[in-house]
Scaffold this active site. Structure first.
Site, PDB file in Angstrom:
ATOM      1  N   HIS A 151      71.987  54.505  63.333  1.00 33.27           N
ATOM      2  CA  HIS A 151      70.946  54.468  62.297  1.00 33.27           C
ATOM      3  C   HIS A 151      69.543  54.367  62.903  1.00 33.27           C
ATOM      4  O   HIS A 151      68.565  54.205  62.175  1.00 33.27           O
ATOM      5  CB  HIS A 151      71.194  53.313  61.333  1.00 33.27           C
ATOM      6  CG  HIS A 151      72.363  53.545  60.424  1.00 33.27           C
ATOM      7  ND1 HIS A 151      72.373  54.538  59.471  1.00 33.27           N
ATOM      8  CD2 HIS A 151      73.579  52.940  60.343  1.00 33.27           C
ATOM      9  CE1 HIS A 151      73.531  54.528  58.834  1.00 33.27           C
ATOM     10  NE2 HIS A 151      74.275  53.564  59.343  1.00 33.27           N
TER      11      HIS A 151
ATOM     12  N   TYR B 226      67.438  46.888  57.033  1.00 28.23           N
ATOM     13  CA  TYR B 226      68.164  47.436  55.889  1.00 28.23           C
ATOM     14  C   TYR B 226      69.666  47.287  56.094  1.00 28.23           C
ATOM     15  O   TYR B 226      70.405  46.861  55.199  1.00 28.23           O
ATOM     16  CB  TYR B 226      67.793  48.904  55.683  1.00 28.23           C
ATOM     17  CG  TYR B 226      68.504  49.562  54.516  1.00 28.23           C
ATOM     18  CD1 TYR B 226      68.117  49.300  53.206  1.00 28.23           C
ATOM     19  CD2 TYR B 226      69.552  50.458  54.727  1.00 28.23           C
ATOM     20  CE1 TYR B 226      68.759  49.907  52.131  1.00 28.23           C
ATOM     21  CE2 TYR B 226      70.196  51.073  53.670  1.00 28.23           C
ATOM     22  CZ  TYR B 226      69.804  50.796  52.376  1.00 28.23           C
ATOM     23  OH  TYR B 226      70.438  51.395  51.317  1.00 28.23           O
ATOM     24  N   TYR B 227      70.144  47.640  57.275  1.00 30.67           N
ATOM     25  CA  TYR B 227      71.574  47.517  57.535  1.00 30.67           C
ATOM     26  C   TYR B 227      71.966  46.092  57.908  1.00 30.67           C
ATOM     27  O   TYR B 227      73.116  45.689  57.714  1.00 30.67           O
ATOM     28  CB  TYR B 227      72.028  48.540  58.579  1.00 30.67           C
ATOM     29  CG  TYR B 227      72.262  49.867  57.926  1.00 30.67           C
ATOM     30  CD1 TYR B 227      73.437  50.123  57.239  1.00 30.67           C
ATOM     31  CD2 TYR B 227      71.277  50.852  57.916  1.00 30.67           C
ATOM     32  CE1 TYR B 227      73.642  51.310  56.566  1.00 30.67           C
ATOM     33  CE2 TYR B 227      71.466  52.051  57.252  1.00 30.67           C
ATOM     34  CZ  TYR B 227      72.659  52.276  56.574  1.00 30.67           C
ATOM     35  OH  TYR B 227      72.860  53.455  55.901  1.00 30.67           O
TER      36      TYR B 227
END
Length: 753
Positions: A435, A277-278
């Site tokens: 994260h 996602y990042y």
């Protein structure tokens, strides 16, 4: 405010006829644009406009969007709101519109687009010196236009491209004014004035480095360019300082700058330690700056840096998607994000153009149906026009984690037959920076792009203002990051590493085995020895395609060895409706939480039962397909039917169900399960096909330090024996083991017959 506008208009009257594109840009190697667009690429694109369908379509969409914004007029509001609020959204729209307007000015030659950018920049130049840090005090690095410097860096990264497109069009006194009043101060603000944001290894800082580097390239400011590449020189830093998400702000090794952000988070395979996602979010600044450097600093050979890892990263990221192109939500990841996002359009185009022009990338671009409006998008458009694309086939693969590839990884097992797909994703990575989640040896399972056994992902409604201003919800830290939120073992109701970021960051799981040479028997196995002191976790997952079954099934083995008795919980988070269970359980009319902390406080205990047999079965229906878990159990094991959502007064969490197998007062043990998809339900004709599991049981035959063995019994009477070598993964090693009086001999780390 606009005494600066007068000489510009006079200049335009004197030296140009309105909308005559040949007078807009001088054809010189040193003339702007020279960042993403160049004078050379602009000329080439213009020569082909009207003959390159996907490029023409994208350009027309950009024109319609920008024309609509020009019609509405310029709006540069005083910053006030969090993500999703009016001022946040408007400034975000402004930079996106300016970037598109710059491209339109260069490719169409209509000066209204340059005028729009100029006028908006003058508005920002007047406002910027008056701005304090953003009034929302939520971030460790508050921005000016936005609540965090991350978004300000987005603004400067995109706006730099627009500025580059009109730089030669502006009179010198006006560009000097903007450089002095707006752009150099903005770059200094993001770097010198906010070192805890700029000088770290993290996707936030990548955006900061790129923003400063991009505007430095536009202004030919060597100080800013070097600052972007290598970071700030600062010795007086607090190495224990943390960001909003609990991650360290400063790298212990003192690494900083764009090149450090290429070196450290990426593995040699292109896996990004923060998760897909990042990685998706960071790929835009990584690659757009790389493209700019390739155009203006070709001697850096940025696309060859670290053995071409930026190009490899695009391939890795595309493989970290399900059948629908949606990214696996490893670590903090919002479900539904896919390679259709704009950042992946850019990534695919740049990787194709500067890589080896793999035709498989063209098939992804064809699905995206849009391109980046520059030379890279032109390359894609021409490739598609010439029908060069080939299918992008996602294969089983392992992606290593860690800058050197020695910090575990992600194992992906896949099966595909025509339109039927199955994908298993097992995670045995490092922490993943701030994260990261505390979920060693977790997994998720997908069929035809649908989640079967899910990873929760993040707890956040991105850019939904009503939900905490679009930022992370507190439940991300109290539930989503915790071990019990994932399909892996929690010991004594405490998350891995005691939910301590510093401890987690020092450790990673280790691959034990990854072998996909036989498409009918694909295996991934990994070990975790640091999540709980004195306990070793060893998980092996196998995707088996049996000739008697329509679909593959999954064998899941979790071996636990500890120096003391503990409680172990292994959840499987599923979707859908329970159809049947082979065990008895009590369903509660009054709900209690499963525990008090480490995510347990957010789980309702809806039902439970004590197992009195050595194998259980659980069947549910979802997406008109039947699924079953068949598990080996001990007589005192507890099976818990649970649901997320306790202690959630604002309904921030999804109310998803799970089945949890709990073993109490146990030292060494082994979990063994079969997960299968079988049959379907047709709601039109109201017929259930193959609604029962294909297995009667799975049984643990033996379990010791060296070997674990299992009997897998099919309902058709067939039996298979699985033996795993627990401490020797040498594929050439010969083994022999006697189990229940029968001798088995084999070569390699496993036996299955």
């Amino acid at each position: 405010m606009s005494f600066y506008k007068v000489p510009l208009l006079a200049l335009l009257i004197m030296f140009s006829c309105s909308k005559k594109e040949n007078t807009v840009v001088a054809e010189s190697e040193n003339t702007h644009p020279n960042l993403i667009l160049t004078t050379k690429s602009v000329a080439e694109i213009k020569s082909k406009l009207g003959t390159i369908p996907v490029f023409d379509k994208t350009l027309q969409e950009a024109k319609e969007a920008v024309d609509a914004e020009i019609e509405k007029g310029i709006d540069v509001p005083i910053p006030k709101d969090m993500a999703g609020g009016y001022t946040h959204t408007q400034h975000k729209l402004n930079y996106a519109t300016m970037q598109k307007a710059g491209v339109l000015f260069q490719l169409l030659g209509d000066e209204k687009y340059a005028i729009y950018i100029r006028d908006m920049l003058l508005e920002y130049a007047e406002m910027f010196p008056t701005l304090p840090r953003h009034p929302q005090e939520r971030s460790y690095s508050r921005g000016k236009l936005f609540w965090q410097c991350l978004n300000d860096s987005n603004w400067l990264t995109f706006t730099s491209q627009a500025y580059d497109c009109i730089y030669s069009w502006l009179p010198k006194e006006q560009s000097e004014y903007l450089n002095k009043t707006l752009f150099r101060p903005y770059a200094d603000f993001l770097s010198i004035e906010t070192p805890q944001f700029f000088n770290r290894v993290h996707n936030h800082s990548t955006w900061g480095n790129v923003a400063v580097g991009m505007i430095g390239l536009v202004m030919d400011d060597e100080v800013l360019i070097n600052r972007a590449l290598y970071g700030l020189k600062k010795d007086d830093v607090d190495l224990s300082a943390k960001d909003n998400d609990g991650g360290f702000i400063f790298d212990k090794d003192g690494k900083a700058g764009f090149l450090a952000n290429v070196d450290s988070p990426f593995s040699p395979d292109g896996f990004y330690t923060e998760g897909p996602y990042y990685q998706r979010y960071a790929m835009y600044p990584f690659l757009i700056f790389a493209e700019a450097l390739e155009n203006k600093r070709p001697e850096l050979k940025i696309f060859e840096y670290k053995d071409g890892v930026l190009i490899k990263a695009v391939d890795a990221l595309l493989n970290l998607t399900d059948a629908n192109g949606e990214f696996f939500p490893l670590n903090d990841g919002q479900k539904g994000m896919s390679y259709y996002t704009a950042s992946l359009v850019s990534a695919v185009d740049i990787a194709y153009h500067y890589g080896s022009q793999k035709p498989e990338l063209l098939s992804v671009a064809k699905k995206q149906n849009k391109v980046q409006l520059d030379a890279t998008g032109l390359s894609i458009a021409l490739g598609l026009k010439e029908n060069k694309e080939k299918p992008f086939v996602k294969k089983s693969m392992e992606l290593r984690d860690g800058s050197k590839g020695d910090e575990g990884g992600v194992g992906i097992l896949r099966y595909q037959k025509e339109d039927e797909t199955l994908a298993l994703v097992m995670k045995y990575t490092g922490q993943g920076l701030s994260h990261g989640h505390y979920d060693k040896l977790s997994f998720s399972l997908y069929e035809n792009g649908d989640e079967v056994i899910q990873d929760y992902g993040l707890s956040r409604f991105v850019n939904v203002e009503q939900k905490n201003g679009g930022g992370y919800l507190k439940e991300n830290k109290t539930y989503a990051k915790h071990t019990i939120a994932h399909n892996t073992i929690t010991q004594n109701e405490i998350s891995h590493f005691n939910y301590d970021f510093a401890t987690g960051s020092l450790n990673h799981s280790d691959k034990y085995l990854f072998d996909v040479n036989d498409p009918n028997f694909q295996i991934v196995s990994a070990v975790e020895e640091n999540a709980y002191p004195g306990t070793k976790l060893h998980r092996t997952m196998i995707m088996v395609k049996d000739k008697d079954l329509d679909k593959p099934f999954i064998i899941d083995v979790n071996k636990v060895e500890s120096n003391k008795n503990n409680q172990y919980d292994l959840p499987y988070y599923y979707f859908g409706q329970i159809i049947s269970t082979s065990f008895n359980f009590d369903s509660y009319s009054t709900l209690k939480t499963l525990g008090d902390d480490y995510g347990y406080q957010h789980i309702w205990k809806e039902g439970s039962g004590i197992v009195n047999e050595n194998s259980i079965q659980f069947t549910w229906l979802d997406n008109k397909r039947f699924y079953s878990i068949t598990s080996a159990t001990n007589p005192k094991d507890e099976v818990i039917l649970a649901r997320i959502g306790a202690n959630d007064p604002e309904y921030n969490l999804r109310k998803d169900p799970s089945i949890i197998i709990r073993k109490k007062n146990t030292k060494n043990t082994v979990y063994a399960s079969i997960i299968e998809s079988h049959g379907s339900y047709d709601s039109v004709v109201e017929v259930a096909n193959n609604a029962y599991s294909n297995f009667s049981k799975i049984e643990v035959l033996s379990d010791n330090v060296k070997y674990s063995s299992f009997s897998i019994q099919f309902k058709n009477g067939k039996e298979k024996v699985l033996i795993l070598s627990n401490i020797d993964n040498d594929k050439n090693k010969e083994h022999s083991e006697t189990i229940n009086g029968k001798n088995y001999s084999w070569t390699g780390a496993y036996y299955y017959k």
